[in-house]
Design an enzyme around this catalytic site. Structure first.
Site, mmCIF file in Angstrom:
data_model
loop_
_atom_site.group_PDB
_atom_site.id
_atom_site.type_symbol
_atom_site.label_atom_id
_atom_site.label_comp_id
_atom_site.label_asym_id
_atom_site.label_seq_id
_atom_site.Cartn_x
_atom_site.Cartn_y
_atom_site.Cartn_z
ATOM 1 N N TYR A 674 6.748 7.661 -5.527
ATOM 2 C CA TYR A 674 5.432 7.057 -5.325
ATOM 3 C C TYR A 674 4.345 8.116 -5.428
ATOM 4 C CZ TYR A 674 8.267 3.398 -3.057
ATOM 5 O OH TYR A 674 9.196 2.432 -2.772
ATOM 6 N N GLN A 682 -1.742 -2.091 -4.458
ATOM 7 C CA GLN A 682 -0.415 -2.710 -4.355
ATOM 8 C C GLN A 682 0.670 -1.645 -4.528
ATOM 9 O OE1 GLN A 682 -0.471 -5.566 -3.142
ATOM 10 N NE2 GLN A 682 1.680 -6.062 -3.019
ATOM 11 N N LEU A 683 1.456 -1.481 -3.498
ATOM 12 C CA LEU A 683 2.507 -0.468 -3.493
ATOM 13 C C LEU A 683 3.426 -0.639 -4.688
ATOM 14 C CD1 LEU A 683 3.823 1.851 -1.807
ATOM 15 C CD2 LEU A 683 5.350 0.097 -0.884
ATOM 16 N N HIS A 684 3.650 0.452 -5.442
ATOM 17 C CA HIS A 684 4.538 0.377 -6.600
ATOM 18 C C HIS A 684 5.326 1.669 -6.738
ATOM 19 C CE1 HIS A 684 0.529 1.753 -7.916
ATOM 20 N NE2 HIS A 684 1.140 2.515 -8.783
ATOM 21 N N LEU A 685 6.584 1.502 -7.089
ATOM 22 C CA LEU A 685 7.531 2.607 -7.268
ATOM 23 C C LEU A 685 7.640 2.941 -8.754
ATOM 24 C CD1 LEU A 685 9.873 4.456 -6.178
ATOM 25 C CD2 LEU A 685 11.390 2.492 -6.558
#
Length: 787
Positions: A674, A682-685
């Site tokens: 991350y 928006q949390l994104h990997l």
């Protein structure tokens, strides 16, 4: 009241004795399903209401209760699951009760849109009971499905009420009914129980809103001895045995209430107390009124040609809602012309709503000369700005920039580079500004509304559904910024008062609390000034390495290099966020509404928990994102212990796709991680191959965001959150401008082309720390894992 009358908050409710008759009086075609959105805090009786309607319908209309606390097989679920369940029920010909708190307009918007799309009637029932009643019920109940009970419930109720936005017809509802006691609630239940399959109800606003403060000081309430007396005061205790879920799927941050929360929850009470002190102090009243007065022009009705009648409705609705929350502030709508139609419309509609004319009124004059020419003192004025936040364009914008001088341009640039429609930014006006010196203006709030002029950028093509929402958001943002300025000012005065008392040897029990309020308010404003609202087009271009999208285009772009969105680390009690621009919102929009995404070929996988997407500007041969679909989980800084199962799921999904790519090309090596501070909401990997062979990798920020401490390995993030409750975040932007070094041998290179040339031939092993804990995935490590 006829459907076209628009309703009134003080209209009496429909007679309980003949609900079926009322239903049929206004029937036009009939047969429509109803989406009934329940609005109220925990403890207000939403679930009891829903159960009574579902179980008691005697007219043959089928109802389905959709509750977020139980949507996940009896456990708390997501808003997306609620939307799906509601859509399925409507398609089956059933009406739907939305059992969530729905206290904010944004929380209601998706259900309104769903009902509109499926041609259902949209109703709202507002369970507008006194805060002390809701708190008492929430505290005393046991066995609650959402586990919101006891002292924790009191804190959550009070905090949620601070953000309450009263439902309005302009949101898309055809009918709104306010229930401020049990007798109104009983009538509403009878009304919907008697609503047959072919019946409809009249449009408008019915019932009576609660009067007085929205909430009480939470600490004072908890000290009251006999909570049962509170419940007796509400009349018949229809919902005393309530044990159903009342919570709006509270985020972990809502449930794990921190000790410092009580400070912000008592702001309103402290402001009221301060007001009483000030009004007793001779010689300071005029100054205090000035600091609590906002003068603003009508937004979007001049050059942007927004319909005046619709605009006046929105102005009056948002102003009334704001003044209900803050009883010590004053709003003034200003226009140059005595024949101004917008002033006339607003004045008439405000009078019909019985809004206090001493707190909201219209004024004819030049907004830049209110004190010198009009005798009206206002410390804060609003500017109908352009999206570039530049002078020019004529009208109010040109006048304010001209009157304020160059100091306003410099101050604005420190706060933001641009605005998106529906947002605002508060700019402290330097004391050197002529507008500050001559008119006493301390702040200018730039605000941008929707454009209905085909000759101007971002024309909405007469889409007044979208335009009305944007204008409503613009006024809400403007008023919220104004409230923040006032609270900061009041906090500073509290500090001064406390210092005087301390010097004289007199103290009071509230001194410490008042100091905390002042510190909190000034710190919030300080951070607000430091964080830009959005990125400029130039910054977007630099980050994407390609043609930047149109500023207001919601199409997907790259999630590549970071931009500062927070100040301070996880240890700080106050976290400042930037206002996410439309460009930065695209991943969030995709996560919430994947069916609307126009580049659907880029979506590799979809589930209720995540979406796998090809990065549209990949920084390597293979570069994909695993995007969380949890609302409110914007970035790594939001991830807490309760999110670990989701993070593990995202990691496993990333490993799965890395393995798939390695099966296609065994030379690939992957890293999962991350960005500490992402540029996109928006949390994104990231799942990115370590060849970095891509034309989209063009500058230092691109490179350093994936090869320095700014990039946090997924395995480390999960471990840290499990052990400490939060991940370590590197928010030092200097790391992004470091010299270019090979991620394998660490040799330095003068530019990106030479770095890429070196990488293509470098055979050095990866750094030892990356070879541990499966931070790197390759054909070797994956085969070892399988064995």
């Amino acid at each position: 009241m006829g459907p076209g009358a628009g309703g009134s908050a003080s209209s009496p409710p429909p007679p309980a004795a003949s609900p079926g008759v009322e239903a049929k009086e206004e029937e036009k075609g009939g047969g429509k399903q109803v989406v009934l959105v329940l609005v109220g805090p925990p403890g207000s009786g939403k679930s009891t209401f829903a159960d009574a309607v579902v179980a008691g319908s005697a007219a043959g209309r089928p109802w389905v209760r959709v509750c977020q606390d139980t949507i996940g097989n009896g456990k708390a679920g997501t808003k997306i699951q609620c939307l799906k369940a509601a859509a399925d029920a409507l398609k089956e010909g059933k009406s739907v009760l939305i059992d969530r708190c729905n206290l904010e307009r944004e929380q209601r918007a998706d259900f309104v849109k769903l009902g509109s799309t499926l041609h259902a009637d949209l109703h709202a029932i507002v369970l507008d009971l006194p805060a002390k009643v809701c708190i008492s019920r929430a505290v005393s109940r046991t066995g609650h499905e959402g586990n919101l009970q006891g002292g924790k419930a009191a804190l959550v109720v009070n905090r949620m009420l601070q953000k309450k936005e009263t439902p309005l017809l302009t949101e898309g509802f055809s009918r709104i009914m306010f229930c401020n006691d049990d007798s109104y609630i009983k009538k509403a239940i009878d009304l919907y129980n008697a609503l047959g399959p072919s019946d409809s109800l009249p449009s408008g606003v019915f019932g009576q809103k609660s009067k007085g403060p929205v909430q009480v000081g939470i600490m004072k309430f908890l000290k009251k001895a006999d909570a049962s007396n509170v419940e007796k005061s509400s009349g018949t205790k229809l919902m005393s045995s309530e044990s159903k879920p009342e919570q709006q799927n509270p985020s972990p941050n809502q449930e794990n209430v921190e000790a410092g929360v009580s400070c912000s929850m008592e702001v309103e009470q402290e402001v009221n107390n301060k007001k009483e002190v000030e009004e007793r102090t001779s010689g300071s009243v005029a100054s205090d009124i000035s600091s609590r007065t906002l003068a603003f022009p009508s937004i979007s009705t001049a050059d942007f040609q927004f319909d005046l009648d619709r605009a006046s409705d929105i102005i009056v609705d948002t102003a009334a809602d704001f003044l209900q929350k803050f009883d010590n502030m004053r709003l003034v709508l200003v226009d140059l012309s005595e024949k101004s139609r917008i002033l006339s419309l607003v004045k008439q509609k405000a009078s019909k709503k019985s809004i206090d004319s001493s707190r909201f009124f219209t004024f004819v004059g030049d907004i830049t000369q209110l004190r010198s020419k009009g005798g009206l003192q206002c410390s804060v004025i609003a500017n109908a700005a352009n999206w570039r936040l530049k002078p020019g364009g004529g009208g109010v914008n040109a006048a304010i920039f001209s009157a304020a001088g160059e100091s306003l341009q410099h101050a604005t640039k420190k706060c933001a580079d641009a605005l998106r429609p529906g947002t605002s930014v508060a700019v402290p006006l330097p004391s050197s500004s002529p507008l500050h010196q001559q008119e006493g203006v301390t702040h200018v709030i730039h605000v941008l509304g929707p454009n209905m002029n085909p000759m101007r950028p971002d024309y909405l093509k007469n889409d007044y559904t979208k335009g009305s929402k944007i204008l409503h958001d613009a006024y809400n943002s403007l008023f919220e910024n104004f409230a923040s300025i006032v609270m900061s000012h009041m906090g500073k005065r509290n500090n001064e008062s406390g210092a005087e008392k301390s010097a004289s040897g007199a103290t009071s029990p509230n001194d410490t609390k008042m100091k905390r309020e002042g510190s909190h308010g000034s710190e919030r404003m300080k951070k607000h000034k430091l964080i830009p609202s959005i990125m400029t087009l130039k910054q977007q271009h630099e980050r994407t390495g390609a043609n930047a999208p149109n500023y207001h285009d919601n199409s997907m772009v790259s999630s590549d290099s970071p931009d500062q969105v927070r100040e301070g680390d996880r240890k700080g009690s106050v976290v400042a966020r930037k206002a996410w621009g439309s460009w930065a919102q695209s991943l969030y929009e995709l996560a919430m509404h994947p069916e609307k995404y126009k580049n659907s070929d880029s979506i590799l996988e979809t589930s209720d928990e995540y979406i796998v997407l090809k990065d549209l500007y990949p920084k390597a041969k293979r570069h994909v994102l695993v995007i969380s679909r949890t609302d409110g989980l914007d970035s790594l800084a939001d991830a807490k212990t309760e999110h670990v199962p989701l993070l593990r799921m995202m990691h496993s999904t990333g490993v799965k796709w890395a393995q798939k790519f390695i099966e296609e090309d065994a030379s690939l090596v992957f890293r999962l991680g991350y960005h500490s501070v992402p540029s996109m909401r928006q949390l994104h990997l990231h799942i990115i191959s370590q060849d970095f062979d891509s034309a989209s990798l063009k500058n230092k920020k691109h490179w350093n965001s994936f090869t320095t401490s700014f990039f946090r390995d997924s395995v480390d993030v999960i471990e840290e959150i499990e052990q400490h409750g939060a991940a370590t975040i590197s928010n030092d932007e200097k790391v992004l401008t470091m010299e270019l070094r090979c991620h394998r041998c660490r040799s330095a290179h003068p530019n990106i082309p030479k770095l890429k040339s070196h990488i293509a031939n470098c055979k050095s092993p990866f750094p030892s720390h990356l070879l541990q804990k499966d931070r790197l995935l390759s054909s070797t490590t994956l085969h070892m894992d399988c064995a």
